[in-house]
Design a protein around this motif. Structure first.
Motif, PDB file in Angstrom:
ATOM      1  N   ALA A  24       0.666  -1.172  -0.047  1.00 14.43           N
ATOM      2  CA  ALA A  24      -0.120  -0.038   0.132  1.00 14.43           C
ATOM      3  C   ALA A  24       0.885   1.434  -0.087  1.00 14.43           C
ATOM      4  N   VAL A  25       0.722   2.257  -0.871  1.00 17.27           N
ATOM      5  CA  VAL A  25       1.500   3.274  -1.190  1.00 17.27           C
ATOM      6  C   VAL A  25       0.357   4.496  -0.805  1.00 17.27           C
ATOM      7  N   GLY A  26       0.703   5.508   0.101  1.00 23.69           N
ATOM      8  CA  GLY A  26       0.311   6.798   0.092  1.00 23.69           C
ATOM      9  C   GLY A  26       0.727   7.586  -1.006  1.00 23.69           C
ATOM     10  N   ASP A  27       0.247   7.684  -2.058  1.00 28.59           N
ATOM     11  CA  ASP A  27       0.722   8.778  -3.148  1.00 28.59           C
ATOM     12  C   ASP A  27      -0.107   9.990  -3.024  1.00 28.59           C
ATOM     13  N   ARG A  28       0.661  10.888  -2.330  1.00 31.05           N
ATOM     14  CA  ARG A  28       0.254  12.318  -2.061  1.00 31.05           C
ATOM     15  C   ARG A  28       0.105  13.040  -3.437  1.00 31.05           C
ATOM     16  N   GLY A  29       0.823  12.750  -4.384  1.00 28.68           N
ATOM     17  CA  GLY A  29       0.931  13.491  -5.684  1.00 28.68           C
ATOM     18  C   GLY A  29      -0.300  13.373  -6.377  1.00 28.68           C
ATOM     19  N   ALA A  30      -1.040  12.130  -6.212  1.00 22.50           N
ATOM     20  CA  ALA A  30      -2.191  11.851  -6.950  1.00 22.50           C
ATOM     21  C   ALA A  30      -3.469  11.748  -5.876  1.00 22.50           C
ATOM     22  N   ASN A  31      -3.182  11.998  -4.740  1.00 22.61           N
ATOM     23  CA  ASN A  31      -4.315  12.014  -3.532  1.00 22.61           C
ATOM     24  C   ASN A  31      -5.069  10.668  -3.698  1.00 22.61           C
ATOM     25  N   THR A  32      -4.237   9.506  -3.486  1.00 23.75           N
ATOM     26  CA  THR A  32      -4.757   8.307  -3.616  1.00 23.75           C
ATOM     27  C   THR A  32      -3.863   7.470  -2.941  1.00 23.75           C
ATOM     28  N   VAL A  33      -4.427   6.428  -2.184  1.00 24.63           N
ATOM     29  CA  VAL A  33      -3.709   5.154  -1.529  1.00 24.63           C
ATOM     30  C   VAL A  33      -3.968   4.208  -2.595  1.00 24.63           C
ATOM     31  N   LYS A  34      -2.796   3.533  -2.954  1.00 25.53           N
ATOM     32  CA  LYS A  34      -2.478   2.685  -4.097  1.00 25.53           C
ATOM     33  C   LYS A  34      -2.258   1.389  -3.529  1.00 25.53           C
ATOM     34  N   ILE A  35      -2.910   0.377  -3.710  1.00 23.05           N
ATOM     35  CA  ILE A  35      -2.759  -1.020  -3.338  1.00 23.05           C
ATOM     36  C   ILE A  35      -2.514  -1.996  -4.648  1.00 23.05           C
ATOM     37  N   TYR A  36      -1.144  -2.571  -4.432  1.00 23.41           N
ATOM     38  CA  TYR A  36      -0.718  -3.291  -5.173  1.00 23.41           C
ATOM     39  C   TYR A  36      -0.629  -4.772  -4.793  1.00 23.41           C
ATOM     40  N   ALA A  37      -0.931  -5.633  -5.828  1.00 26.90           N
ATOM     41  CA  ALA A  37      -0.814  -7.150  -5.491  1.00 26.90           C
ATOM     42  C   ALA A  37       0.524  -7.591  -5.468  1.00 26.90           C
ATOM     43  N   PRO A  38       0.610  -8.800  -4.865  1.00 26.05           N
ATOM     44  CA  PRO A  38       2.024  -9.313  -4.647  1.00 26.05           C
ATOM     45  C   PRO A  38       2.846  -9.327  -6.033  1.00 26.05           C
TER      46      PRO A  38
END
Length: 335
Positions: free
Chosen positions: A113-127
């Motif tokens: 999980a990445v808090g992408d401040r530049g995109a105003n999103t929390v991005k969840i990536y699969a393994p």
């Protein structure tokens, strides 16, 4: 008459000094027992300017976030680069690349999980490195993954300190009361900016970055406050008073506040907490009792101001921007 007054004043001074003597003694003891902690070596040498965080994955690989960068870098235990998130094949998918990653976490299944401040999103990536979910969060400052397929985020633009979502992006719960310090709402938002950490049983820890008195809180899995560290002792009073004066001045102009707590790390098994206030590193047990205080130094002797702390069984990995990541011995594990 004058002798009586002098005797009375002297008596009052003696009583006052006696009343503060224990506090002064305590402050002296704290500084007396501040020990130097010297880094053994620099690790993951390619991480430097823009460094944000490091985490260890379930397979023993290390994930490193710098900003701005389109992807997290993955290294094996020897420091060799072995991949990235999003993966090379998934990086071209719409919205998969990072804009300005501020914080991230890795869970036991290898999800990221990445808090992408530049995109105003929390991005969840699969393994496998593909983008699984994007959750709209305004200015995500810190994120952690929790047991049971949940992600917790801290943002100064949310009504509570911590907001929890499932991995599909559905809001599950919110918890943690905001602090009201200033008259201006924008200053209060900054005062409630916090960094998150977690442990193996799903407790969340939030360290306030800007509160004048260094403060960190521990919440259980459902969001109840279970422990608070608040450092209001004499050794921190001058800095706290200066911070409060800056807050008062900010009511008349542009805020010019400085970070108080710069990093938090948690031992996932013992729940011990490590807090950094600039170059000062403090170790607390799971109940919030301070065990030791250190001053952190790089191998050449220069001080290092921690911006992230990764607590491992036999060492601490402490990173700073732009100095990079350094390996420190765990002083509580030394013979």
């Amino acid at each position: 008459m004058h002798r009586a007054i002098s005797w009375y004043v002297a008596t009052l001074l003696a009583v006052a000094l006696a009343s503060i003597a224990p506090a002064l003694s305590h402050a002296q003891e704290q500084f007396q027992f501040e020990s130097p902690l010297l880094a053994k070596r620099r690790v993951f040498d390619t991480a430097g300017a823009g460094f944000r965080a490091i985490r260890r994955g379930p397979n023993g690989n290390y994930y490193v976030l710098t900003a701005p960068a389109a992807a997290l870098q993955i290294y094996d235990a020897a420091g060799k680069r072995v991949g990235q998130i999003p993966s090379d094949g998934a990086a071209t998918a719409k919205g998969a690349a990072l804009v300005y990653g501020e914080s991230f976490d890795v869970d036991r299944e290898g999800r990221v999980a990445v808090g992408d401040r530049g995109a105003n999103t929390v991005k969840i990536y699969a393994p496998n490195g593909s983008l699984a979910t994007s959750i709209a969060v305004s200015g995500p400052a810190s994120v952690v993954l929790l047991p049971g397929g949940e992600v917790a985020a801290a943002s100064p633009n949310m009504p509570r300190l911590v907001t929890v979502y499932d991995l599909a992006g559905k809001l599950i719960r919110e918890y943690g009361d905001l602090e009201e310090i200033a008259d201006r709402s924008d200053v209060n938002r900054q005062m409630n900016l916090g960094r998150l950490a977690t442990d193996d049983v799903g407790n969340t820890y939030l360290a306030f970055e800007y509160l004048p008195e260094p403060t960190a809180r521990k919440f259980d899995l459902v969001g109840y406050l279970s422990m608070e560290i608040s450092l209001a002792t004499l050794e921190f009073q001058p800095a706290a008073q200066a911070a409060r004066r800056a807050i008062a001045r900010s009511d008349r102009g542009t805020p010019a506040l400085h970070r108080i707590i710069t990093a938090i790390g948690v031992d996932p098994q013992t729940q011990d907490v490590w807090l950094a206030i600039g170059t000062l590193l403090m170790h607390f047990d799971k109940d919030g009792q301070r065990l030791a205080t250190f001053r952190t130094y790089m191998p050449g002797g220069a001080r290092i101001e921690a911006s992230t702390i990764l607590v491992e069984p036999d060492r601490l990995l402490i990173g700073a921007d732009p100095q990079g990541i350094y390996e420190f011995p765990r002083p509580d594990k030394l013979p």
